[in-house]
Design a protein around this motif. Sequence first.
Motif, PDB file in Angstrom:
ATOM      1  N   PRO A 137      69.295  50.248 -21.347  1.00 42.84           N
ATOM      2  CA  PRO A 137      68.232  49.947 -22.306  1.00 42.84           C
ATOM      3  C   PRO A 137      66.920  50.638 -21.970  1.00 42.84           C
ATOM      4  O   PRO A 137      66.523  50.700 -20.821  1.00 42.84           O
ATOM      5  CB  PRO A 137      68.088  48.427 -22.196  1.00 42.84           C
ATOM      6  CG  PRO A 137      68.622  48.082 -20.860  1.00 42.84           C
ATOM      7  CD  PRO A 137      69.685  49.086 -20.554  1.00 42.84           C
TER       8      PRO A 137
ATOM      9  N   VAL B 282      63.158  50.313 -22.037  1.00 42.14           N
ATOM     10  CA  VAL B 282      62.364  49.094 -22.033  1.00 42.14           C
ATOM     11  C   VAL B 282      60.883  49.446 -22.110  1.00 42.14           C
ATOM     12  O   VAL B 282      60.415  50.317 -21.396  1.00 42.14           O
ATOM     13  CB  VAL B 282      62.629  48.296 -20.739  1.00 42.14           C
ATOM     14  CG1 VAL B 282      61.819  47.025 -20.726  1.00 42.14           C
ATOM     15  CG2 VAL B 282      64.097  47.993 -20.614  1.00 42.14           C
TER      16      VAL B 282
ATOM     17  N   SER C 285      58.918  38.431 -24.658  1.00 40.87           N
ATOM     18  CA  SER C 285      59.110  39.626 -25.486  1.00 40.87           C
ATOM     19  C   SER C 285      60.368  40.391 -25.050  1.00 40.87           C
ATOM     20  O   SER C 285      61.174  40.823 -25.879  1.00 40.87           O
ATOM     21  CB  SER C 285      57.878  40.531 -25.370  1.00 40.87           C
ATOM     22  OG  SER C 285      58.086  41.736 -26.064  1.00 40.87           O
ATOM     23  N   LEU C 286      60.546  40.548 -23.743  1.00 39.51           N
ATOM     24  CA  LEU C 286      61.734  41.229 -23.223  1.00 39.51           C
ATOM     25  C   LEU C 286      63.002  40.437 -23.547  1.00 39.51           C
ATOM     26  O   LEU C 286      64.054  41.009 -23.832  1.00 39.51           O
ATOM     27  CB  LEU C 286      61.607  41.441 -21.713  1.00 39.51           C
ATOM     28  CG  LEU C 286      60.526  42.427 -21.272  1.00 39.51           C
ATOM     29  CD1 LEU C 286      60.327  42.368 -19.761  1.00 39.51           C
ATOM     30  CD2 LEU C 286      60.884  43.845 -21.707  1.00 39.51           C
TER      31      LEU C 286
ATOM     32  N   GLU D  13      63.470  38.520 -26.154  1.00 38.13           N
ATOM     33  CA  GLU D  13      63.763  38.702 -27.576  1.00 38.13           C
ATOM     34  C   GLU D  13      64.536  40.004 -27.816  1.00 38.13           C
ATOM     35  O   GLU D  13      65.488  40.047 -28.589  1.00 38.13           O
ATOM     36  CB  GLU D  13      62.453  38.714 -28.372  1.00 38.13           C
ATOM     37  CG  GLU D  13      62.639  38.791 -29.874  1.00 38.13           C
ATOM     38  CD  GLU D  13      61.314  38.761 -30.629  1.00 38.13           C
ATOM     39  OE1 GLU D  13      61.297  39.247 -31.772  1.00 38.13           O
ATOM     40  OE2 GLU D  13      60.315  38.263 -30.073  1.00 38.13           O
ATOM     41  N   THR D  14      64.132  41.064 -27.105  1.00 37.61           N
ATOM     42  CA  THR D  14      64.832  42.351 -27.222  1.00 37.61           C
ATOM     43  C   THR D  14      66.242  42.254 -26.648  1.00 37.61           C
ATOM     44  O   THR D  14      67.212  42.701 -27.262  1.00 37.61           O
ATOM     45  CB  THR D  14      64.042  43.458 -26.500  1.00 37.61           C
ATOM     46  OG1 THR D  14      62.744  43.552 -27.086  1.00 37.61           O
ATOM     47  CG2 THR D  14      64.749  44.793 -26.597  1.00 37.61           C
TER      48      THR D  14
ATOM     49  N   LYS E  88      69.342  40.683 -28.530  1.00 40.48           N
ATOM     50  CA  LYS E  88      70.058  41.427 -29.572  1.00 40.48           C
ATOM     51  C   LYS E  88      71.441  41.862 -29.076  1.00 40.48           C
ATOM     52  O   LYS E  88      72.291  42.256 -29.858  1.00 40.48           O
ATOM     53  CB  LYS E  88      69.241  42.642 -30.006  1.00 40.48           C
ATOM     54  CG  LYS E  88      67.945  42.247 -30.703  1.00 40.48           C
ATOM     55  CD  LYS E  88      67.074  43.459 -30.996  1.00 40.48           C
ATOM     56  CE  LYS E  88      65.749  43.008 -31.598  1.00 40.48           C
ATOM     57  NZ  LYS E  88      64.794  44.120 -31.732  1.00 40.48           N
TER      58      LYS E  88
ATOM     59  N   THR F  25      74.805  44.788 -23.141  1.00 41.95           N
ATOM     60  CA  THR F  25      74.809  45.872 -24.111  1.00 41.95           C
ATOM     61  C   THR F  25      75.533  47.054 -23.481  1.00 41.95           C
ATOM     62  O   THR F  25      75.705  47.108 -22.263  1.00 41.95           O
ATOM     63  CB  THR F  25      73.379  46.315 -24.501  1.00 41.95           C
ATOM     64  OG1 THR F  25      72.679  46.736 -23.315  1.00 41.95           O
ATOM     65  CG2 THR F  25      72.612  45.206 -25.191  1.00 41.95           C
TER      66      THR F  25
END
Length: 194
Positions: free
Chosen positions: A48, A50, A131-132, A134-135, A138, A151
């Motif tokens: 990812p 970031v 915030s991290l 929330e990402t 996904k 992921t």
Amino acid sequence: MLATRRRLTPPLAVAALALALFAGCAPTPVATTEPTGPNPGTPPPAGPTVAPPTGATSTPVTQTCNDLVSPDTMYDFNPNFGLLDDFTPAKSSAGARATQYKGLACRWQNQTSGEVVDLSVAHFDAGTTASLHETAAKGTAVPALGDAFFTSEGSVGAVTVFNSGYWIVLESPYFGTGEDATTLVASVTGALTP
């Protein structure tokens, strides 16, 4: 007196016979099974990208790579992996972001295949962690690892874990699922938990 006729072998037949005999005596190549050592050209995992939000703050991570994943733990995961002393994470990678915010980035490399396991750890403020999170959410949740998500991109799997205020990312071609990183996640979270 009877003359004995000798039959001469044509030159082409002689050459073919010599070649066949030579080929039969040539040594057979033997494949080597010795490790080739680390492959410095191995690209970093494409995990990812970031970007913590503007104004992110963090607390320094004081542990070392060996504190988080001991040599014995990595040996149990795969005995061919060794910790790289000089590792600079790729720009915009999780490791680069972690070190930018007083965190830690570690890389272990398989001494035979050159494939790697990357670990990134940072201790962000609550807003940045949210915030991290929330990402990361996904991705696919991995309840067996706690507050964790998986992921993949290409052949590289990435596991992002949130534990005791820490943001932890493990990336490797060895992670086909989040559960493949169970041993390493348990080691890291255990070392970070007060």
